[in-house]
Design an enzyme around this catalytic site. Structure first.
Site, PDB file in Angstrom:
ATOM      1  CB  SER A  65      40.855  43.332  45.306  1.00  0.00           C
ATOM      2  OG  SER A  65      39.654  43.903  45.656  1.00  0.00           O
TER       3      SER A  65
ATOM      4  CE1 TYR B 191      39.261  38.269  46.883  1.00  0.00           C
ATOM      5  CE2 TYR B 191      39.499  40.973  47.231  1.00  0.00           C
ATOM      6  CZ  TYR B 191      38.879  40.175  46.442  1.00  0.00           C
ATOM      7  OH  TYR B 191      38.792  40.458  45.189  1.00  0.00           O
ATOM      8  CB  ALA B 192      43.893  41.918  51.769  1.00  0.00           C
ATOM      9  CB  ALA B 193      47.469  38.997  51.333  1.00  0.00           C
ATOM     10  CB  SER B 194      45.581  36.202  47.892  1.00  0.00           C
ATOM     11  OG  SER B 194      44.176  37.199  47.614  1.00  0.00           O
ATOM     12  CE  LYS B 195      42.207  38.906  43.929  1.00  0.00           C
ATOM     13  NZ  LYS B 195      41.879  38.833  42.628  1.00  0.00           N
TER      14      LYS B 195
HETATM   15  N1  NAD Z   1      32.990  41.696  42.037  1.00  0.00           N
HETATM   16  C1  NAD Z   1      33.821  42.541  43.299  1.00  0.00           C
HETATM   17  O1  NAD Z   1      33.260  43.435  43.610  1.00  0.00           O
HETATM   18  C2  NAD Z   1      35.684  42.678  42.867  1.00  0.00           C
HETATM   19  C3  NAD Z   1      35.621  43.984  43.340  1.00  0.00           C
HETATM   20  C4  NAD Z   1      37.240  43.910  43.467  1.00  0.00           C
HETATM   21  C5  NAD Z   1      38.477  42.901  42.813  1.00  0.00           C
HETATM   22  N2  NAD Z   1      37.200  41.570  42.382  1.00  0.00           N
HETATM   23  C6  NAD Z   1      37.755  40.897  41.403  1.00  0.00           C
HETATM   24  O2  NAD Z   1      38.011  40.697  40.080  1.00  0.00           O
HETATM   25  C7  NAD Z   1      37.950  39.149  39.605  1.00  0.00           C
HETATM   26  C8  NAD Z   1      36.173  38.605  38.756  1.00  0.00           C
HETATM   27  O3  NAD Z   1      35.048  39.247  39.752  1.00  0.00           O
HETATM   28  P1  NAD Z   1      33.882  38.383  39.578  1.00  0.00           P
HETATM   29  O4  NAD Z   1      33.383  39.749  41.299  1.00  0.00           O
HETATM   30  O5  NAD Z   1      33.750  38.950  38.465  1.00  0.00           O
HETATM   31  O6  NAD Z   1      34.127  37.679  40.836  1.00  0.00           O
HETATM   32  P2  NAD Z   1      32.502  35.678  40.580  1.00  0.00           P
HETATM   33  O7  NAD Z   1      32.886  35.145  41.746  1.00  0.00           O
HETATM   34  O8  NAD Z   1      31.200  36.492  39.585  1.00  0.00           O
HETATM   35  O9  NAD Z   1      33.392  34.972  39.055  1.00  0.00           O
HETATM   36  C9  NAD Z   1      34.873  34.510  39.691  1.00  0.00           C
HETATM   37  C10 NAD Z   1      34.955  33.587  38.740  1.00  0.00           C
HETATM   38  O10 NAD Z   1      35.959  32.633  38.593  1.00  0.00           O
HETATM   39  C11 NAD Z   1      35.386  31.636  39.249  1.00  0.00           C
HETATM   40  N3  NAD Z   1      36.239  30.729  39.722  1.00  0.00           N
HETATM   41  C12 NAD Z   1      36.367  30.603  40.884  1.00  0.00           C
HETATM   42  N4  NAD Z   1      37.188  29.929  41.423  1.00  0.00           N
HETATM   43  C13 NAD Z   1      37.762  29.596  40.062  1.00  0.00           C
HETATM   44  C14 NAD Z   1      39.116  28.615  39.892  1.00  0.00           C
HETATM   45  N5  NAD Z   1      39.750  27.623  41.373  1.00  0.00           N
HETATM   46  N6  NAD Z   1      38.996  28.067  38.675  1.00  0.00           N
HETATM   47  C15 NAD Z   1      39.263  28.295  38.166  1.00  0.00           C
HETATM   48  N7  NAD Z   1      37.824  29.170  38.110  1.00  0.00           N
HETATM   49  C16 NAD Z   1      37.304  29.481  39.036  1.00  0.00           C
HETATM   50  C17 NAD Z   1      33.890  31.121  39.560  1.00  0.00           C
HETATM   51  O11 NAD Z   1      33.563  29.828  39.303  1.00  0.00           O
HETATM   52  C18 NAD Z   1      33.482  32.048  38.906  1.00  0.00           C
HETATM   53  O12 NAD Z   1      32.903  31.714  37.435  1.00  0.00           O
HETATM   54  C19 NAD Z   1      38.029  38.228  41.274  1.00  0.00           C
HETATM   55  O13 NAD Z   1      39.789  38.745  40.595  1.00  0.00           O
HETATM   56  C20 NAD Z   1      37.861  39.384  42.144  1.00  0.00           C
HETATM   57  O14 NAD Z   1      38.812  38.789  43.055  1.00  0.00           O
HETATM   58  C21 NAD Z   1      36.272  41.968  42.392  1.00  0.00           C
END
Ligand code: NAD
Length: 241
Positions: A134, A148-152
């Site tokens: 992220s 979140y910041a640490a995990s990413k």
């Molecule tokens: N949307 C953003 O602005 C953004 C920005 C930076 C990074 N990200 C990263 O991109 C990736 C996708 O994000 P997104 O926006 O599509 O999120 P989202 O919440 O729309 O989708 C995430 C999916 O992960 C699934 N999930 C959550 N926990 C789970 C688990 N323990 N086991 C299995 N599935 C699980 C959820 O059910 C969901 O379907 C994530 O890793 C997120 O941190 C997103």
């Protein structure tokens, strides 16, 4: 037309039921990839209108990840790990339980999935892994919260470690850091927070999930055959490395 080389490849997409993962799965389906779709959202996974093996699993747990790999019939070509969670709390309000949950889902899952994927991919000397970090890893993620910041930031470290370990085995590994993307994850933000995120982005808008998915699929494809150990920022210029 550019050939991604993904037709017929066994591609595991996590977080496939929503947002970026779903858009990634749709794009891979259009490339005639063989899909394995994993999520812990049972209803959304069941409703997903895509062909492929659907595996309901909580990827923060080793037993569930091992069950997932057990369903793969011995072959995996591509892992795109999109599953993740986001919990907003200012530093003084973060609880240990929240810390553990976010680290388990975002970071531990990345390590568990890489461990399992490398074991399968090394048997045929080829594979591609894309992990999702992220922009919070770059900027400190003041609004995203310290877990979140640490995990990413940790996800980027895992990607670099696995790239060093698995490159000699023929497995390419990269990390993608999305910027603000309109998905169910960011739907918890109010209108002011969304507008502010867009205003901090030189391109002046949030991203669609398909714009992140396109870059993840390119990284997993033959088009990126010499891209390895890289971190790709897909953020409209919000952070320039
Ligand atoms: N949307 C953003 O602005 C953004 C920005 C930076 C990074 N990200 C990263 O991109 C990736 C996708 O994000 P997104 O926006 O599509 O999120 P989202 O919440 O729309 O989708 C995430 C999916 O992960 C699934 N999930 C959550 N926990 C789970 C688990 N323990 N086991 C299995 N599935 C699980 C959820 O059910 C969901 O379907 C994530 O890793 C997120 O941190 C997103």
């Amino acid at each position: 037309m550019l050939d991604t080389g993904l037709a017929g490849r066994v591609c595991l997409v996590t977080g496939a039921a929503n947002g970026i993962g779903r858009a990634t799965a749709e794009l891979l389906a259009a490339q005639d990839a063989e899909l394995v779709l994993c999520d812990n959202d049972a209803d959304a996974l069941a409703a997903l209108p895509l062909e492929g093996l659907k595996v309901l699993a909580d990827l923060s747990r080793r037993d569930e990840v091992e069950r997932l790999f057990g369903e793969l019939a011995g072959r995996l070509d591509v892992l795109i790990h999109c599953a993740g969670i986001y919990r907003i709390a200012p530093l003084p309000e973060v609880t240990d339980a929240e810390w553990d949950q976010v680290l388990d889902v975002n970071l531990r899952s990345s390590y568990l999935l890489c461990q399992g994927a490398v074991e399968l991919m090394r048997t045929h000397g080829d594979g591609r892994i894309v992990l999702f970090g992220s922009f919070a890893a770059r900027t400190g993620g003041l609004r995203a919260g310290v877990p979140y910041a640490a995990s990413k930031a940790g996800v980027e470290g895992i990607a670099r470690h696995v790239a060093q370990y698995a490159g000699p085995l023929g497995i390419r590994v990269n990390c993608l850091h999305p910027g603000f993307t309109v998905t169910p994850m960011t739907s918890i933000l109010n209108e002011a927070a969304r507008a502010e995120a867009a205003a901090r982005t030189p391109l002046g808008r949030g991203c669609g999930p398909e714009e992140q998915a396109a870059m993840a699929v390119v990284l997993a494809s033959d088009l990126a055959s010499f891209v390895h150990g890289a971190t790709l920022d897909v953020n409209g210029g919000m952070y320039m490395a």
